[in-house]
Design a protein around this motif. Structure first.
Motif, PDB file in Angstrom:
ATOM      1  N   LEU A  52       0.825  -1.207   0.000  1.00  7.99           N
ATOM      2  CA  LEU A  52       0.000   0.000   0.000  1.00  7.99           C
ATOM      3  C   LEU A  52       0.862   1.262   0.000  1.00  7.99           C
ATOM      4  CD1 LEU A  52      -2.713  -1.363   2.408  1.00  7.99           C
ATOM      5  CD2 LEU A  52      -3.183  -0.433   0.122  1.00  7.99           C
ATOM      6  N   MET A  53       1.968   1.225   0.700  1.00  4.94           N
ATOM      7  CA  MET A  53       2.898   2.362   0.662  1.00  4.94           C
ATOM      8  C   MET A  53       3.452   2.563  -0.744  1.00  4.94           C
ATOM      9  SD  MET A  53       5.031   2.017   4.254  1.00  4.94           S
ATOM     10  CE  MET A  53       5.886   3.588   4.082  1.00  4.94           C
ATOM     11  N   MET A  54       3.762   1.451  -1.422  1.00  6.46           N
ATOM     12  CA  MET A  54       4.277   1.554  -2.781  1.00  6.46           C
ATOM     13  C   MET A  54       3.217   2.105  -3.736  1.00  6.46           C
ATOM     14  SD  MET A  54       7.452   0.676  -2.613  1.00  6.46           S
ATOM     15  CE  MET A  54       7.294   1.623  -1.092  1.00  6.46           C
ATOM     16  N   ALA A  55       1.965   1.695  -3.532  1.00 10.55           N
ATOM     17  CA  ALA A  55       0.879   2.208  -4.372  1.00 10.55           C
ATOM     18  C   ALA A  55       0.715   3.708  -4.187  1.00 10.55           C
ATOM     19  CB  ALA A  55      -0.419   1.485  -4.035  1.00 10.55           C
ATOM     20  N   GLN A  56       0.861   4.178  -2.958  1.00 11.30           N
ATOM     21  CA  GLN A  56       0.769   5.615  -2.694  1.00 11.30           C
ATOM     22  C   GLN A  56       1.940   6.366  -3.318  1.00 11.30           C
ATOM     23  OE1 GLN A  56       0.060   6.842   1.423  1.00 11.30           O
ATOM     24  NE2 GLN A  56       1.278   8.691   1.086  1.00 11.30           N
ATOM     25  N   ARG A  57       3.133   5.829  -3.186  1.00  7.29           N
ATOM     26  CA  ARG A  57       4.326   6.537  -3.658  1.00  7.29           C
ATOM     27  C   ARG A  57       4.492   6.502  -5.167  1.00  7.29           C
ATOM     28  NH1 ARG A  57       9.799   5.232  -1.250  1.00  7.29           N
ATOM     29  NH2 ARG A  57      10.231   6.912  -2.715  1.00  7.29           N
ATOM     30  N   PHE A  58       4.064   5.404  -5.786  1.00  6.76           N
ATOM     31  CA  PHE A  58       4.252   5.237  -7.230  1.00  6.76           C
ATOM     32  C   PHE A  58       2.880   5.083  -7.888  1.00  6.76           C
ATOM     33  CE2 PHE A  58       8.006   3.533  -5.072  1.00  6.76           C
ATOM     34  CZ  PHE A  58       9.022   4.287  -5.675  1.00  6.76           C
ATOM     35  N   PRO A  59       2.225   6.196  -8.224  1.00  2.49           N
ATOM     36  CA  PRO A  59       0.824   6.169  -8.655  1.00  2.49           C
ATOM     37  C   PRO A  59       0.569   5.487  -9.994  1.00  2.49           C
ATOM     38  CG  PRO A  59       1.740   8.391  -8.837  1.00  2.49           C
ATOM     39  CD  PRO A  59       2.738   7.572  -8.095  1.00  2.49           C
ATOM     40  N   HIS A  60       1.611   5.195 -10.767  1.00  2.00           N
ATOM     41  CA  HIS A  60       1.417   4.535 -12.061  1.00  2.00           C
ATOM     42  C   HIS A  60       1.838   3.060 -12.023  1.00  2.00           C
ATOM     43  CE1 HIS A  60       0.452   8.409 -13.736  1.00  2.00           C
ATOM     44  NE2 HIS A  60       1.601   8.899 -13.310  1.00  2.00           N
ATOM     45  N   MET A  62       1.801  -0.996 -11.038  1.00  2.00           N
ATOM     46  CA  MET A  62       0.984  -2.164 -10.696  1.00  2.00           C
ATOM     47  C   MET A  62       1.802  -3.007  -9.722  1.00  2.00           C
ATOM     48  SD  MET A  62      -1.773  -1.596 -12.357  1.00  2.00           S
ATOM     49  CE  MET A  62      -2.628  -3.164 -12.124  1.00  2.00           C
ATOM     50  N   ILE A  63       1.144  -3.505  -8.671  1.00  5.76           N
ATOM     51  CA  ILE A  63       1.862  -4.131  -7.566  1.00  5.76           C
ATOM     52  C   ILE A  63       1.332  -5.536  -7.313  1.00  5.76           C
ATOM     53  CG2 ILE A  63       2.366  -3.953  -5.095  1.00  5.76           C
ATOM     54  CD1 ILE A  63       1.651  -0.774  -5.852  1.00  5.76           C
ATOM     55  N   CYS A  75      -5.622 -10.645   5.911  1.00  8.45           N
ATOM     56  CA  CYS A  75      -5.501  -9.237   6.317  1.00  8.45           C
ATOM     57  C   CYS A  75      -5.116  -8.365   5.127  1.00  8.45           C
ATOM     58  CB  CYS A  75      -4.435  -9.086   7.404  1.00  8.45           C
ATOM     59  SG  CYS A  75      -4.977  -9.516   9.057  1.00  8.45           S
ATOM     60  N   ALA A  76      -4.131  -8.817   4.347  1.00  8.00           N
ATOM     61  CA  ALA A  76      -3.671  -8.033   3.207  1.00  8.00           C
ATOM     62  C   ALA A  76      -4.777  -7.833   2.184  1.00  8.00           C
ATOM     63  CB  ALA A  76      -2.464  -8.713   2.556  1.00  8.00           C
ATOM     64  N   VAL A  77      -5.519  -8.908   1.883  1.00  3.87           N
ATOM     65  CA  VAL A  77      -6.624  -8.807   0.917  1.00  3.87           C
ATOM     66  C   VAL A  77      -7.659  -7.795   1.394  1.00  3.87           C
ATOM     67  CG1 VAL A  77      -8.568 -10.052  -0.078  1.00  3.87           C
ATOM     68  CG2 VAL A  77      -6.308 -11.104  -0.057  1.00  3.87           C
ATOM     69  N   LYS A  78      -8.025  -7.872   2.680  1.00  6.74           N
ATOM     70  CA  LYS A  78      -9.013  -6.949   3.234  1.00  6.74           C
ATOM     71  C   LYS A  78      -8.511  -5.506   3.197  1.00  6.74           C
ATOM     72  CE  LYS A  78      -9.895  -7.602   7.574  1.00  6.74           C
ATOM     73  NZ  LYS A  78     -10.503  -8.141   8.810  1.00  6.74           N
ATOM     74  N   ASN A  79      -7.237  -5.299   3.563  1.00  3.20           N
ATOM     75  CA  ASN A  79      -6.694  -3.945   3.586  1.00  3.20           C
ATOM     76  C   ASN A  79      -6.602  -3.340   2.183  1.00  3.20           C
ATOM     77  OD1 ASN A  79      -6.409  -3.891   6.396  1.00  3.20           O
ATOM     78  ND2 ASN A  79      -4.418  -4.911   6.282  1.00  3.20           N
ATOM     79  N   VAL A  80      -6.236  -4.167   1.219  1.00  9.57           N
ATOM     80  CA  VAL A  80      -6.183  -3.693  -0.166  1.00  9.57           C
ATOM     81  C   VAL A  80      -7.589  -3.366  -0.671  1.00  9.57           C
ATOM     82  CG1 VAL A  80      -5.705  -4.393  -2.546  1.00  9.57           C
ATOM     83  CG2 VAL A  80      -4.011  -4.815  -0.756  1.00  9.57           C
ATOM     84  N   GLU A  81      -8.526  -4.256  -0.418  1.00  9.33           N
ATOM     85  CA  GLU A  81      -9.904  -4.051  -0.884  1.00  9.33           C
ATOM     86  C   GLU A  81     -10.536  -2.792  -0.291  1.00  9.33           C
ATOM     87  OE1 GLU A  81     -11.980  -5.561  -3.168  1.00  9.33           O
ATOM     88  OE2 GLU A  81     -10.057  -6.369  -3.818  1.00  9.33           O
ATOM     89  N   ASN A  82     -10.126  -2.431   0.913  1.00 10.45           N
ATOM     90  CA  ASN A  82     -10.677  -1.258   1.579  1.00 10.45           C
ATOM     91  C   ASN A  82      -9.922   0.028   1.260  1.00 10.45           C
ATOM     92  OD1 ASN A  82     -12.689  -2.759   2.817  1.00 10.45           O
ATOM     93  ND2 ASN A  82     -11.483  -3.144   4.661  1.00 10.45           N
ATOM     94  N   SER A  83      -8.980  -0.046   0.346  1.00  7.71           N
ATOM     95  CA  SER A  83      -8.156   1.122   0.024  1.00  7.71           C
ATOM     96  C   SER A  83      -8.511   1.695  -1.342  1.00  7.71           C
ATOM     97  CB  SER A  83      -6.671   0.741   0.031  1.00  7.71           C
ATOM     98  OG  SER A  83      -6.323   0.056  -1.167  1.00  7.71           O
ATOM     99  N   MET A  84      -8.051   2.906  -1.584  1.00  7.15           N
ATOM    100  CA  MET A  84      -8.238   3.549  -2.885  1.00  7.15           C
ATOM    101  C   MET A  84      -7.322   2.955  -3.948  1.00  7.15           C
ATOM    102  SD  MET A  84      -6.220   7.199  -2.495  1.00  7.15           S
ATOM    103  CE  MET A  84      -6.870   7.620  -0.889  1.00  7.15           C
ATOM    104  N   LYS A  86      -6.991  -0.377  -4.614  1.00 14.33           N
ATOM    105  CA  LYS A  86      -7.323  -1.794  -4.798  1.00 14.33           C
ATOM    106  C   LYS A  86      -7.222  -2.267  -6.244  1.00 14.33           C
ATOM    107  CE  LYS A  86     -12.338  -0.965  -4.896  1.00 14.33           C
ATOM    108  NZ  LYS A  86     -13.614  -1.298  -4.219  1.00 14.33           N
ATOM    109  N   TYR A  87      -7.349  -1.373  -7.214  1.00 15.45           N
ATOM    110  CA  TYR A  87      -7.285  -1.793  -8.617  1.00 15.45           C
ATOM    111  C   TYR A  87      -5.849  -1.922  -9.114  1.00 15.45           C
ATOM    112  CZ  TYR A  87     -12.235  -0.697  -8.445  1.00 15.45           C
ATOM    113  OH  TYR A  87     -13.564  -0.670  -8.094  1.00 15.45           O
ATOM    114  N   ARG A  88      -4.878  -1.557  -8.284  1.00 15.47           N
ATOM    115  CA  ARG A  88      -3.480  -1.643  -8.708  1.00 15.47           C
ATOM    116  C   ARG A  88      -2.667  -2.654  -7.909  1.00 15.47           C
ATOM    117  NH1 ARG A  88      -0.296   2.464  -8.087  1.00 15.47           N
ATOM    118  NH2 ARG A  88      -1.522   3.914  -6.847  1.00 15.47           N
ATOM    119  N   ILE A  89      -3.306  -3.313  -6.951  1.00 16.47           N
ATOM    120  CA  ILE A  89      -2.590  -4.283  -6.106  1.00 16.47           C
ATOM    121  C   ILE A  89      -3.281  -5.640  -6.187  1.00 16.47           C
ATOM    122  CG2 ILE A  89      -1.795  -4.852  -3.779  1.00 16.47           C
ATOM    123  CD1 ILE A  89      -1.948  -1.889  -3.075  1.00 16.47           C
TER     124      ILE A  89
END
Length: 235
Positions: A52-60, A62-63, A75-84, A86-89
Motif C-alpha cells: 500500500l505504501m508503494m501504491a501511494q508513492r508510485f501512482p502509475h 501495478m503491484i 488481512c492483506a486482501v481486506k486492507n487492499v480491498e478497503n483502500s483507494m 485496490k485496482y493496482r494491487i
C-alpha cells in the motif's frame, strides 16, 4: 478501533496477523526509490502495508504482493480491498519460491524473516513470520534475481548483524549493493537495522547513509519525521 493502524491514505487492519505494523516496514517503504517504477513486487507482504505504501508513492505502478501465511494474507486482501489503491494491487497466497509470472519487476521490496539462528518463539505463526525456516536468505535472493528486471532494484531491511552475510550471498546471485542505510534507534547507539538496495550491475560507488529514529528523550527525530511525513497521521 483495536487492531487498526491508520495512515494518511490507507488503513491497516491487523486483526489476527502475526506481525503488526512496525518501524521496519514504514522505514523501508519511505526510503526505497526507483525511477520510472511501473511494476513492483512485495515479497512476504504480511498485512499489506508495504504494498500500500508503494501504491501511494508510485501512482502509475501495478503491484503484486505475495504472502504464504493464511491469516496475514486475509488481512492483506481486506486492507487492499478497503483502500483507494485496490485496482493496482494483487495479493497472491503462495510461496515466493514457486511464484510464477510473465512480469519482470522494476522494484522488488521485502521485510523478510530475519532470525537465521537462535530460539524460535512459542507461537508458531509469529515464529514463521520472524524466522527464515520458510524463506531462507538464499531463496529470497534467488527469487529476487529471477523476478527482477535487469534495470531493476531489490530493497530489503534486516538486523544489522544479518546484513553482511546477505550482502556476500547476494553476489553469488548476481546482485550487488548500490545503496545502504544504517538505522540507529537512538543517538550514540549502534545501528540495529540496515536497509539495502541491490541491483544486477555493480555500482561504481556504494551510497552509505545513516538515520536516527528517536531522539534521546524518545521522541521521533526530525530526520525520521521528514522521511515518513507522507504516511503517518502524526508523530
Amino acid at each position: 478501533m483495536p487492531g487498526k493502524f491508520r495512515f494518511k491514505q490507507f488503513e491497516i487492519d491487523q486483526e489476527g496477523a502475526a506481525q503488526k505494523v512496525g518501524t521496519d516496514s514504514v522505514l523501508l517503504g519511505a526510503w526505497v526509490n526507483h525511477s520510472l517504477c511501473k511494476t513492483i513486487l512485495d515479497i512476504g507482504c504480511g498485512t499489506g502495508v508495504l504494498a500500500l505504501m508503494m501504491a501511494q508513492r508510485f501512482p502509475h505502478a501495478m503491484i503484486d504482493a505475495v504472502e504464504i501465511d493464511d491469516a496475514a494474507c486475509r488481512c492483506a486482501v481486506k486492507n487492499v480491498e478497503n483502500s483507494m489503491f485496490k485496482y493496482r494491487i494483487t495479493v497472491w497466497h503462495q510461496k515466493i519460491q514457486t511464484f510464477s509470472t510473465p512480469v519482470q519487476y522494476d522494484l522488488i521490496i521485502s521485510n523478510p524473516p530475519f532470525f537465521s539462528s537462535g530460539l524460535q518463539s512459542p507461537a508458531h505463526q509469529r515464529s514463521a513470520a520472524r524466522h527464515t525456516d520458510h524463506l531462507t536468505h538464499d531463496e529470497l535472493l534467488h527469487s529476487a534475481e529471477r523476478l527482477l528486471k535487469d534495470s531493476g532494484s531489490f530493497a530489503l531491511i534486516l538486523p544489522e548483524q544479518e546484513a553482511n552475510g546477505i550482502g556476500l550471498k547476494a553476489i553469488r546471485f548476481g546482485l550487488f549493493r548500490t545503496r545502504t542505510c544504517h538505522v540507529h534507534p537512538l543517538p550514540g547507539k549502534e545501528p540495529n537495522r540496515v536497509m539495502i538496495t541491490f541491483q544486477k550491475d555493480a555500482a561504481d560507488k556504494l551510497s552509505v547513509e545513516h538515520i536516527v529514529v528517536r531522539n534521546a528523550d524518545r521522541t521521533y527525530s526530525e530526520a525520521y519525521k521528514i522521511l515518513t511525513k507522507d504516511f503517518y497521521l502524526s508523530l
